[in-house]
Design an enzyme around this catalytic site. Structure first.
Site, PDB file in Angstrom:
ATOM      1  N   SER A 144       0.837  -1.200   0.000  1.00 12.56           N
ATOM      2  CA  SER A 144       0.000   0.000   0.000  1.00 12.56           C
ATOM      3  C   SER A 144       0.868   1.244   0.000  1.00 12.56           C
ATOM      4  O   SER A 144       1.904   1.301   0.666  1.00 12.56           O
ATOM      5  CB  SER A 144      -0.912   0.023   1.228  1.00 12.56           C
ATOM      6  OG  SER A 144      -1.613   1.249   1.299  1.00 12.56           O
ATOM      7  N   TYR A 157      -2.133  -0.865   9.846  1.00 13.77           N
ATOM      8  CA  TYR A 157      -2.231  -1.155   8.414  1.00 13.77           C
ATOM      9  C   TYR A 157      -0.890  -0.906   7.724  1.00 13.77           C
ATOM     10  O   TYR A 157      -0.390  -1.747   6.969  1.00 13.77           O
ATOM     11  CB  TYR A 157      -3.314  -0.275   7.807  1.00 13.77           C
ATOM     12  CG  TYR A 157      -3.505  -0.427   6.316  1.00 13.77           C
ATOM     13  CD1 TYR A 157      -4.195  -1.519   5.798  1.00 13.77           C
ATOM     14  CD2 TYR A 157      -3.040   0.537   5.428  1.00 13.77           C
ATOM     15  CE1 TYR A 157      -4.390  -1.651   4.428  1.00 13.77           C
ATOM     16  CE2 TYR A 157      -3.223   0.415   4.061  1.00 13.77           C
ATOM     17  CZ  TYR A 157      -3.907  -0.680   3.569  1.00 13.77           C
ATOM     18  OH  TYR A 157      -4.101  -0.813   2.213  1.00 13.77           O
TER      19      TYR A 157
END
Length: 248
Positions: A144, A157
C-alpha cells in the site's frame, strides 16, 4: 487476449474489488482461476461471472488468517488442475486498520499481521513447490502507498503492508534461482464507491481514484505475464502519481 493461456492462478480476496476484477481479467486472458475469499456468496458470484463469459474458475471460501484453511485451499487447487503458476495475494481484513501509534494495541496489530504478511507468507510457502515446478512462477503481493508515505492514523495497516513489501523483496532474492518472480502492487483504487459518493479526489497527480477493472487489474496481469519475466522484487504503483518516486 490469451496472455495467460494454460496457466493456473490463485487469487485471494477475489470476492470483490481489485481481486474480483483481477480474477475476471485473468480468466478472460485464458487462465484457470481459483477464486478465494472469505464470503462464499461473493466467491460464487465471481465464479458465475467467469463461467458465464466462457472462462474456467474454482471457488473456495477461505479465511486467510487460518493456516489450515490456506493449506487446504492450495492443495485443492493443485489436485484439481495439477499445477499452480500464479499466486496473487490480495486478501486483507480492512476492518481494524485505523489507530494512532500511541493508542495501537498489540491485539489490533496482530489482526493486521494475521491477515496481512502472515497470511501472505503462508500462501507463498504452501504454493512454493508448485510455483517452482511451473518453471516460470509468479507471485504478486499487495502492499500500500499508505505504508510508504506513513499515512496517519493507520499505524497497524501501514506496518502490516510494509512487512508484505519486505517479505516480497527477500523472497524475490531467494526464489530467483527457482525462476519465480515476486513483486508488489501498491494501488490507489476506488474499491468502496468513493467516486460515486462525490468524495473529494485523492491527492495524486491525476486527481482521481483508479478503477479496479481498468487501472489496477491490468498491472497485475502484466506482472503475471511473460512480459514481466525480468522484473522481480519491485513495487509497481498504479496510484495515479500519489507517491511518484517516494517508494524507491
Amino acid at each position: 487476449m490469451g496472455r495467460l493461456n494454460g496457466k493456473v492462478a490463485i487469487i485471494t480476496g477475489a470476492g470483490r474489488g481489485i481481486g474480483r476484477a483481477t480474477a475476471k481479467l485473468f480468466a478472460a486472458e485464458g487462465a484457470k482461476v481459483a477464486v478465494l475469499s472469505r464470503t462464499k456468496a461473493n466467491v460464487d458470484a465471481v465464479v458465475a461471472d467467469i463461467e458465464a463469459e466462457g472462462g474456467t474458475a474454482l471457488g473456495i471460501a477461505v479465511d486467510v488468517s487460518d493456516a489450515e484453511q490456506i493449506k487446504s485451499a492450495i492443495d485443492t487447487v493443485a489436485s484439481t488442475w495439477g499445477a499452480i503458476d500464479i499466486l496473487v495475494n490480495n486478501a486483507f481484513d480492512s476492518s481494524v486498520v485505523e489507530s494512532s501509534v500511541l493508542e495501537l494495541s498489540v491485539e489490533q496489530l496482530q489482526r493486521n499481521f494475521d491477515t496481512g504478511p502472515i497470511a501472505v507468507l503462508r500462501t507463498m510457502q504452501a504454493a512454493y513447490p508448485h510455483l517452482k515446478a511451473s518453471g516460470e512462477g509468479r507471485v504478486i503481493n499487495f502492499g500500500s502507498m499508505a505504508g510508504v508515505t506513513g499515512l496517519a492514523p493507520y499505524a497497524p495497516y501501514n506496518m502490516a503492508k510494509e512487512a508484505v513489501r519486505a517479505l516480497t523483496r527477500v523472497a524475490a532474492r531467494e526464489w530467483g534461482a527457482d525462476k519465480i518472480t515476486v513483486n508488489n502492487v501498491l494501488p490507489v483504487a476506488d474499491t468502496w464507491g468513493a467516486a460515486a459518493a462525490d468524495a473529494p479526489p485523492p491527492a495524486n497527480a491525476l486527481a482521481r481514484y483508479g478503477s479496479p477493472e481498468h487501472d489496477v487489474a491490468p498491472v497485475v496481469l502484466f506482472l503475471a505475464s511473460k512480459d514481466a519475466q525480468f522484473i522481480t522484487g519491485s513495487s509497481l504503483t498504479p496510484d495515479g502519481g500519489m507517491i511518484i518516486d517516494a517508494g524507491r
